[in-house]
Design an enzyme around this catalytic site. Structure first.
Site, PDB file in Angstrom:
ATOM      1  N   ASP A   1      -5.027  -6.217  -4.938  1.00  0.00           N
ATOM      2  CA  ASP A   1      -4.319  -5.366  -5.899  1.00  0.00           C
ATOM      3  C   ASP A   1      -3.718  -6.322  -6.921  1.00  0.00           C
ATOM      4  O   ASP A   1      -2.731  -7.007  -6.630  1.00  0.00           O
ATOM      5  CB  ASP A   1      -3.225  -4.542  -5.215  1.00  0.00           C
ATOM      6  CG  ASP A   1      -2.411  -3.717  -6.231  1.00  0.00           C
ATOM      7  OD1 ASP A   1      -2.802  -3.695  -7.423  1.00  0.00           O
ATOM      8  OD2 ASP A   1      -1.398  -3.109  -5.834  1.00  0.00           O
TER       9      ASP A   1
ATOM     10  N   SER B   1       6.622  -2.141  -8.762  1.00  0.00           N
ATOM     11  CA  SER B   1       5.707  -2.291  -9.903  1.00  0.00           C
ATOM     12  C   SER B   1       5.199  -0.893 -10.234  1.00  0.00           C
ATOM     13  O   SER B   1       4.125  -0.472  -9.829  1.00  0.00           O
ATOM     14  CB  SER B   1       4.563  -3.255  -9.571  1.00  0.00           C
ATOM     15  OG  SER B   1       3.732  -2.748  -8.568  1.00  0.00           O
TER      16      SER B   1
ATOM     17  N   GLU C   1      -7.765  -3.130  -6.927  1.00  0.00           N
ATOM     18  CA  GLU C   1      -6.824  -2.108  -7.390  1.00  0.00           C
ATOM     19  C   GLU C   1      -6.154  -2.606  -8.672  1.00  0.00           C
ATOM     20  O   GLU C   1      -5.796  -3.783  -8.770  1.00  0.00           O
ATOM     21  CB  GLU C   1      -5.774  -1.873  -6.296  1.00  0.00           C
ATOM     22  CG  GLU C   1      -4.714  -0.828  -6.637  1.00  0.00           C
ATOM     23  CD  GLU C   1      -3.691  -0.684  -5.515  1.00  0.00           C
ATOM     24  OE1 GLU C   1      -4.066  -0.812  -4.329  1.00  0.00           O
ATOM     25  OE2 GLU C   1      -2.509  -0.472  -5.821  1.00  0.00           O
TER      26      GLU C   1
ATOM     27  N   GLN D   1      -0.744  -9.320  -7.170  1.00  0.00           N
ATOM     28  CA  GLN D   1       0.347  -8.866  -6.315  1.00  0.00           C
ATOM     29  C   GLN D   1       0.004  -8.847  -4.826  1.00  0.00           C
ATOM     30  O   GLN D   1       0.855  -9.119  -3.984  1.00  0.00           O
ATOM     31  CB  GLN D   1       0.734  -7.460  -6.782  1.00  0.00           C
ATOM     32  CG  GLN D   1       1.885  -6.810  -6.073  1.00  0.00           C
ATOM     33  CD  GLN D   1       2.206  -5.480  -6.727  1.00  0.00           C
ATOM     34  OE1 GLN D   1       2.836  -5.419  -7.771  1.00  0.00           O
ATOM     35  NE2 GLN D   1       1.748  -4.398  -6.125  1.00  0.00           N
ATOM     36  N   GLU D   2      -1.252  -8.474  -4.505  1.00  0.00           N
ATOM     37  CA  GLU D   2      -1.571  -8.292  -3.092  1.00  0.00           C
ATOM     38  C   GLU D   2      -2.959  -8.814  -2.753  1.00  0.00           C
ATOM     39  O   GLU D   2      -3.918  -8.549  -3.492  1.00  0.00           O
ATOM     40  CB  GLU D   2      -1.538  -6.795  -2.733  1.00  0.00           C
ATOM     41  CG  GLU D   2      -0.205  -6.154  -3.043  1.00  0.00           C
ATOM     42  CD  GLU D   2      -0.189  -4.648  -2.826  1.00  0.00           C
ATOM     43  OE1 GLU D   2      -1.164  -4.104  -2.267  1.00  0.00           O
ATOM     44  OE2 GLU D   2       0.804  -4.028  -3.230  1.00  0.00           O
TER      45      GLU D   2
ATOM     46  N   LYS E   1      -3.067   2.110   2.769  1.00  0.00           N
ATOM     47  CA  LYS E   1      -2.478   0.826   2.400  1.00  0.00           C
ATOM     48  C   LYS E   1      -1.007   0.891   2.745  1.00  0.00           C
ATOM     49  O   LYS E   1      -0.244   1.616   2.107  1.00  0.00           O
ATOM     50  CB  LYS E   1      -2.683   0.579   0.905  1.00  0.00           C
ATOM     51  CG  LYS E   1      -2.287  -0.831   0.500  1.00  0.00           C
ATOM     52  CD  LYS E   1      -2.622  -1.104  -0.946  1.00  0.00           C
ATOM     53  CE  LYS E   1      -1.478  -0.719  -1.847  1.00  0.00           C
ATOM     54  NZ  LYS E   1      -1.450  -1.481  -3.108  1.00  0.00           N
TER      55      LYS E   1
ATOM     56  N   HIS F   1       1.746   3.521   0.807  1.00  0.00           N
ATOM     57  CA  HIS F   1       3.207   3.382   0.863  1.00  0.00           C
ATOM     58  C   HIS F   1       3.719   2.916  -0.504  1.00  0.00           C
ATOM     59  O   HIS F   1       2.941   2.795  -1.451  1.00  0.00           O
ATOM     60  CB  HIS F   1       3.571   2.338   1.924  1.00  0.00           C
ATOM     61  CG  HIS F   1       3.090   0.955   1.579  1.00  0.00           C
ATOM     62  ND1 HIS F   1       3.467  -0.185   2.229  1.00  0.00           N
ATOM     63  CD2 HIS F   1       2.212   0.528   0.617  1.00  0.00           C
ATOM     64  CE1 HIS F   1       2.888  -1.237   1.689  1.00  0.00           C
ATOM     65  NE2 HIS F   1       2.124  -0.842   0.721  1.00  0.00           N
ATOM     66  N   ARG F   2       5.030   2.622  -0.579  1.00  0.00           N
ATOM     67  CA  ARG F   2       5.596   1.913  -1.723  1.00  0.00           C
ATOM     68  C   ARG F   2       6.196   0.614  -1.206  1.00  0.00           C
ATOM     69  O   ARG F   2       6.475   0.491  -0.020  1.00  0.00           O
ATOM     70  CB  ARG F   2       6.709   2.739  -2.397  1.00  0.00           C
ATOM     71  CG  ARG F   2       6.312   4.077  -2.959  1.00  0.00           C
ATOM     72  CD  ARG F   2       5.222   4.058  -3.998  1.00  0.00           C
ATOM     73  NE  ARG F   2       5.370   3.214  -5.144  1.00  0.00           N
ATOM     74  CZ  ARG F   2       5.406   3.622  -6.417  1.00  0.00           C
ATOM     75  NH1 ARG F   2       5.353   4.912  -6.679  1.00  0.00           N
ATOM     76  NH2 ARG F   2       5.466   2.762  -7.416  1.00  0.00           N
ATOM     77  N   SER F   3       6.440  -0.305  -2.127  1.00  0.00           N
ATOM     78  CA  SER F   3       7.010  -1.578  -1.654  1.00  0.00           C
ATOM     79  C   SER F   3       8.422  -1.384  -1.097  1.00  0.00           C
ATOM     80  O   SER F   3       8.832  -2.097  -0.186  1.00  0.00           O
ATOM     81  CB  SER F   3       6.986  -2.625  -2.762  1.00  0.00           C
ATOM     82  OG  SER F   3       7.613  -2.125  -3.916  1.00  0.00           O
TER      83      SER F   3
HETATM   84  P1  PGA Z   1       5.108  -0.579  -5.791  1.00  0.00           P
HETATM   85  O1  PGA Z   1       3.665  -1.172  -5.835  1.00  0.00           O
HETATM   86  O2  PGA Z   1       6.014  -1.792  -5.821  1.00  0.00           O
HETATM   87  O3  PGA Z   1       5.233   0.176  -7.086  1.00  0.00           O
HETATM   88  O4  PGA Z   1       5.268   0.269  -4.605  1.00  0.00           O
HETATM   89  C1  PGA Z   1       2.787  -1.220  -4.798  1.00  0.00           C
HETATM   90  C2  PGA Z   1       1.404  -1.247  -5.402  1.00  0.00           C
HETATM   91  O5  PGA Z   1       1.261  -1.677  -6.562  1.00  0.00           O
HETATM   92  O6  PGA Z   1       0.465  -0.808  -4.775  1.00  0.00           O
HETATM   93 ZN    ZN Z   2      -0.902  -1.161  -6.773  1.00  0.00          ZN
END
Ligand code: PGA
Ligand code: ZN
Length: 440
Positions: free
Chosen positions: A256, A55, A297, A175-176, A399, A376-378
């Site tokens: 988030d 995302s 977030e 999302q989280e 996170k 981090h990233r997903s």
């Molecule tokens: P991402 O997103 O999928 O772009 O890493 C994680 C987030 O929104 O914090």
């Molecule tokens: Zn985020």
């Protein structure tokens, strides 16, 4: 580059970069990504693996990918070739300790505002690999190399234990859903609390929703067939309490929303309903009335500055409003929006594309009294770099997903190691949250 010729001032040749090399490897989602190696003359090999988001913010550094059919279009062979052919030769002979100079060279070689020529995946990997090489050559821990001898504050881990949005195949729009173990006495205990809550949650989800519900999303959190944020927050509340912790006082909650993902032409689509900015804020306020949510977030679309500012206003002393896609680790955006429209900065080095640019955003955030949250990233990897970064910049929080899946636990494990290396001088950031949030 014109200038002082920093690359020639080294008095100690062992720090000079001897070679830079790239390799295509896989990230945690099974997509190709860039691994960079920076070799020093003294014999150290710094390495780093670029993470990758799902995302993404519209204004982050872009990844260079091959397209076509191989690797489902996600190959990074071209990126690796550019790393080897364009970056390598320019960095040879540069002193690896001159991080900002190395990063300036990377920007200069790239020559675009979005890092589209080399790819943010290349610049990120090389930038971090260079820092690691210099630290190794110096013989100091990476967090100390980046943060100095006083770096000793461990961040609050905020753990994404229920996944929704584009990270999961369920109907949760946000999302989280995170747990925030700020009341723990140290990092190790914070992690133990979180693990106990995670396992308690797992058991109760299985009982209530069946065994499919404990399949995990991209960041190791569960992705149960829930329909609303209330359902997720209630499940977390029960898990925290039945694991024996005080809700709010010891373990608070976070969301988030990643709201750009459910924004369509001026409205926010949540639970099938079309919400205006004001409706969405009222919804957040209702949730905050029922649950101790101390962290929001991306509660609004990445360009909804008014929405963000209204959240900052509404949640003063109740929750921090953190910009991820809203700020994309970008100094100019932090300068423009920070403080008034966001009280926290999410730091993702690959949004900026180099370590120096990410640190510039951190400085701008600090200047505005904002909380710093390293992320981090997903799509991530075994590279634990962000653990060191979080300690180096004295981040309030880190996170990095659920306490499961090795690309997530590699960061937690590195933080355990750092806490143990620091011994009695280590401190835990939990108490710092209380300066920002007065009501739990
Ligand atoms: P991402 O997103 O999928 O772009 O890493 C994680 C987030 O929104 O914090
Ligand atoms: Zn985020």
């Amino acid at each position: 580059m014109e200038g002082l010729g920093w690359d020639r001032v080294a008095v100690d040749n062992r720090f000079l970069i001897e070679r830079v090399r790239g390799l295509q490897v896989l990230d945690s989602r099974g997509n190709p990504t860039v691994k960079a190696y920076v070799y020093t003359r003294g014999g150290s090999t710094g390495w780093a693996i670029a993470p990758s988001g799902a995302s993404k913010g519209g204004r982050e550094a872009v990844e260079l990918r091959d397209g076509g059919r191989r690797w489902a279009g996600k190959g990074v062979k071209l990126a690796v070739a550019r790393l080897n052919e364009l970056v390598g030769p320019r960095l040879v002979g540069v002193d690896s300790r001159l991080q900002s100079y190395v990063d300036t060279l990377l920007r200069e070689i790239d020559g675009t505002s979005t890092k589209s020529r080399l790819g943010g995946n290349v610049t990120t990997a090389v930038s971090i690999a260079n820092a690691r090489a210099a630290a190794m050559e110096l013989g100091v821990e990476l967090f100390q190399y980046l943060g100095g001898p006083q770096a000793r504050l461990l961040p609050i881990p905020i753990l994404n234990v229920i996944n929704g949005g584009v990270h999961a195949g369920n109907e949760l729009d946000f999302q989280e859903f995170l747990i925030v173990p700020h009341g723990a006495p140290n990092f190790e205990e914070a992690l133990r609390w979180s693990v106990e809550i995670y396992h308690t949650l797992k058991k109760s989800l299985k009982e209530k929703y069946g065994s499919f519900s404990i399949n995990v999303g991209d960041e190791g959190g569960f992705a149960p067939p829930m329909k609303s944020a209330e359902e997720a927050l209630q499940a977390l509340t029960e898990a925290i309490e039945s694991a024996g912790f005080k809700l709010g006082e010891e373990v608070a909650l976070g969301i988030d929303a990643a709201a750009s993902q459910f924004y369509r032409e001026g409205v926010y689509i949540v639970g099938g309903r079309r919400l205006s900015r004001e409706d969405l804020l009222s919804y957040y306020e209702r949730l905050r009335g029922d649950y101790p949510i101390v962290y929001f977030e991306d509660p609004f679309h990445e360009d909804d500055v008014e929405g963000f500012a209204s959240a900052v206003e509404a949640f003063r002393e109740k929750a921090i409003i953190v910009g991820d896609d809203f700020l994309v680790t970008n100094r100019a955006l932090v300068e423009e929006r920070g403080g008034k429209a966001a009280t926290g900065l999410l730091v993702k080095v690959n949004q900026a594309g180099t370590l120096t640019e990410a640190l510039d955003a951190v400085t701008a955030a600090r200047d505005r009294g904002m909380a710093v949250v390293v992320s981090h990233r997903s799509g991530d990897s075994e590279d634990p770099f962000i653990a060191d970064l979080s300690v180096a910049v004295e981040a309030l929080m880190i996170k990095t997903g659920a306490p499961a899946r090795s690309e997530r636990t590699s960061k937690y494990n590195r933080l355990l190691e750092i806490e143990s290396l620091l011994g009695p001088s280590a401190a835990y950031s939990g108490f710092r949250l209380k300066r920002l949030v007065k009501h739990f």
